[in-house]
Write a protein that holds these residues in place. Structure first.
Motif: not given
Length: 157
Positions: A36-43
């Motif tokens: 989830n942290q990586a997904e937020r960073m990608a966004a």
């Protein structure tokens, strides 16, 4: 374990020369074990630099890295030592990175933590207050890979 890198591009080959300096653990390639942290960073990255959010996954074996003799530093939580380590690496007057570790693992200094670090360096809060405040921060995770030997430990999935 599986580590994730969130960006606006797929990572096929890791190029350390493209990494930005003055981040928490210095100039290097950053991942997290929290999807989830990586997904937020990608966004966030896609919004800043355009494009679509892309998650790239890697397999990493910490025991194997240790057996290969890599120099690894692990911070289990945001504490005084971690805060000083982050401050050195974020300092634009410090040769990057401010250490000789191949891999560093520990919490992310998000905006809240960065504000606390600034307050500490500007002597608005004491070291004890800094550590107390860090204790109540939401803990995130980052894995920093600084050398070619460290990058070899990552297998793209």
């Amino acid at each position: 374990m599986i580590l994730y890198h969130g960006s606006n591009v797929s990572i096929d080959k890791i190029d350390l020369a493209k990494c930005r300096p003055y981040k928490d653990f210095g100039k290097g390639f950053y991942l997290t074990d929290i999807r989830n942290q990586a997904e937020r960073m990608a966004a966030r990255t896609a919004k800043m630099f355009r494009g679509e959010p892309i998650l790239t996954s890697f397999e990493f074996d910490l025991d194997s890295a240790l057996r290969h003799g890599l120099k690894i530093k692990i911070f289990d939580s945001p504490n005084e030592e971690w805060a000083r380590f982050v401050m050195v690496n974020r300092d634009i007057n410090t040769k990057q990175p401010g250490h000789d570790y191949d891999i560093v693992i520990g919490p992310v200094a998000d905006d809240t933590i960065a504000r606390l670090l600034r307050m500490f360096t500007e002597h608005f809060i004491s070291e004890r207050q800094l550590v107390e405040e860090l204790t109540f921060s939401e803990v995130t995770s980052q894995y920093f890979f600084h050398t070619k030997a460290a990058i070899k430990m990552l297998k793209k999935i």
